[in-house]
Design an enzyme around this catalytic site. Structure first.
Site, short mmCIF file in Angstrom:
data_model
loop_
_atom_site.label_atom_id
_atom_site.label_comp_id
_atom_site.label_asym_id
_atom_site.label_seq_id
_atom_site.Cartn_x
_atom_site.Cartn_y
_atom_site.Cartn_z
N MET A 30 0.85 -1.19 0.00
CA MET A 30 0.00 0.00 0.00
C MET A 30 0.89 1.25 0.00
O MET A 30 0.47 2.32 0.41
CB MET A 30 -0.93 -0.01 1.22
N ALA A 32 4.10 3.85 0.93
CA ALA A 32 4.84 4.30 2.11
C ALA A 32 5.93 3.26 2.41
O ALA A 32 6.04 2.74 3.52
CB ALA A 32 3.92 4.53 3.30
N LEU A 33 6.69 2.97 1.39
CA LEU A 33 7.61 1.83 1.44
C LEU A 33 8.77 2.08 2.40
O LEU A 33 9.23 3.19 2.58
CB LEU A 33 8.15 1.54 0.04
N HIS A 34 9.23 0.99 3.00
CA HIS A 34 10.39 1.04 3.89
C HIS A 34 11.25 -0.19 3.58
O HIS A 34 10.91 -0.99 2.69
CB HIS A 34 9.94 1.06 5.36
N GLY A 36 11.53 -2.95 4.91
CA GLY A 36 10.83 -4.25 4.96
C GLY A 36 10.27 -4.60 3.59
O GLY A 36 10.44 -5.74 3.11
N HIS A 37 9.63 -3.63 2.95
CA HIS A 37 9.10 -3.88 1.59
C HIS A 37 10.25 -4.16 0.63
O HIS A 37 10.16 -5.06 -0.22
CB HIS A 37 8.35 -2.65 1.06
N GLN A 61 -10.15 -2.33 3.08
CA GLN A 61 -9.61 -3.01 4.25
C GLN A 61 -9.45 -2.11 5.47
O GLN A 61 -8.90 -2.53 6.48
CB GLN A 61 -8.30 -3.70 3.90
N LYS A 151 5.50 -9.91 9.33
CA LYS A 151 4.98 -9.00 10.37
C LYS A 151 3.45 -9.09 10.41
O LYS A 151 2.84 -9.08 11.46
CB LYS A 151 5.41 -7.56 10.13
N ASP A 152 2.88 -9.21 9.21
CA ASP A 152 1.42 -9.37 9.13
C ASP A 152 1.11 -10.86 9.01
O ASP A 152 0.63 -11.34 7.98
CB ASP A 152 0.87 -8.58 7.94
O1 PAF Z 1 -0.03 -5.57 3.76
C1 PAF Z 1 -0.48 -4.70 3.00
O2 PAF Z 1 0.18 -3.70 2.70
C2 PAF Z 1 -1.88 -4.86 2.43
O3 PAF Z 1 -2.73 -5.44 3.36
C3 PAF Z 1 -1.92 -5.61 1.08
C4 PAF Z 1 -1.46 -7.06 1.24
C5 PAF Z 1 -1.06 -4.90 0.09
C6 PAF Z 1 -3.36 -5.63 0.57
O4 PAF Z 1 -3.86 -4.34 0.41
#
Ligand code: PAF
Length: 285
Positions: A30, A32-34, A36-37, A61, A151-152
């Site tokens: 989504m 706002a990358l850091h 971790g991404h 969501q 993390k998620d």
């Molecule tokens: O983890 C996230 O950033 C979001 O939940 C995802 C998997 C991109 C779905 O919108």
């Protein structure tokens, strides 16, 4: 890096790449990358994947409108980071591109108990929204491998189940990557940038609590006791604690006590100010 804003253009491009035997590694985000991404992108590149990253802040969501409104948007910096990491493709769809018939008409998946516990209990409808958007993204991209962050953790289990429901489990390889952490152990998250300096200074306590839960198990201790100690510590520092949970790592069924016969995970969600942080750690590997 090539940026696509429409499904059709992206699919046409991927079709050509596939015909040249390229394998596609997908990293949904989504923005706002850091780091971790970026570690997910690097993992995909290590696996010699043609890397596709999506940035889409999914309205479906967010159960809290304020959280959606405040969700950080740093597109210029995100593009620079992805470029630097060597990401091949960025998919940047609009809400209309993802949900042409409206969010409420998108295919909805059910995840049973998995979507009602922990994050699901605190954020009603959250995983339904995650299921909708990830379902659409997977159908669009049809990757060979999917890279997501541990993390998620609950989200990872939800997406695994989503793939099973979509009959994609055989086709898509899951790569769930370790949580990237700051020097004090704080799990990297896009929300961290909303922490004030004093909040940031104490945010690493969540990680210390997870370490305590893990080491209490190794030393033969009692979970209820360490759970209470962590709760008291977090509260004393000003956190509003949603849960400190010990759960079965396969089902997320809550455990009252350590059980060496199960693969266990400790999970914490706590709010500091108006920033909600989550983290987790395997208790026994
Ligand atoms: O983890 C996230 O950033 C979001 O939940 C995802 C998997 C991109 C779905 O919108």
């Amino acid at each position: 890096m090539i940026i696509f804003k429409t499904k059709n253009e992206l699919q046409e491009y991927l079709h050509v790449q596939r015909s040249q035997n390229k394998k596609i590694g997908f990293v949904p985000t989504m923005g706002a990358l850091h780091d971790g991404h970026i570690s997910l992108i690097i993992n995909a590149k290590k696996d010699e994947m043609l890397t596709v990253c999506s940035i889409f802040v999914n309205p479906a969501q967010f159960n809290d409108k304020d959280d959606f409104d405040k969700y950080p948007s740093t597109l210029g910096a995100d593009i620079a980071l992805l470029d630097m990491a060597g990401c091949a493709i960025l998919y940047l769809p609009s809400v209309n591109e993802i949900y042409p018939n409206g969010v409420e008409n998108a295919i909805s998946y059910g995840f049973g108990k998995l979507e009602t516990v922990l994050e699901g209990a605190k954020r009603l409808g959250h995983f339904n929204g995650v299921g909708k958007v990830v379902g659409i993204l997977l159908e669009t991209i049809m990757p060979d491998a999917l890279y997501m962050g541990n993390k998620d953790y609950q989200q990872c289990l939800i997406v695994k189940d989503l793939c099973r429901q979509m009959n994609l489990s055989e086709r898509i390889r899951f790569v769930f990557c370790p949580t990237s952490r700051e020097a004090d152990g704080l799990a990297m998250s896009s929300r961290n940038r909303r922490l004030t300096e004093p909040q940031r200074a104490i945010a690493g306590i969540i990680y210390q609590c997870l370490i305590s839960i893990q080491s209490k198990y190794s030393s033969g201790g009692n979970f209820a006791i360490v759970q209470k100690e962590c709760l008291d510590l977090l509260r004393a520092k000003g956190f509003e604690v949603d849960y400190i949970s010990l759960s079965d790592a396969n089902t997320l069924e809550e455990l009252a006590q350590y059980d060496p016969n199960k693969k266990m995970i400790a999970l914490i969600a706590a709010k500091i100010g108006n920033v909600r942080l989550i983290d987790n750690m395997m208790v026994n590997e």
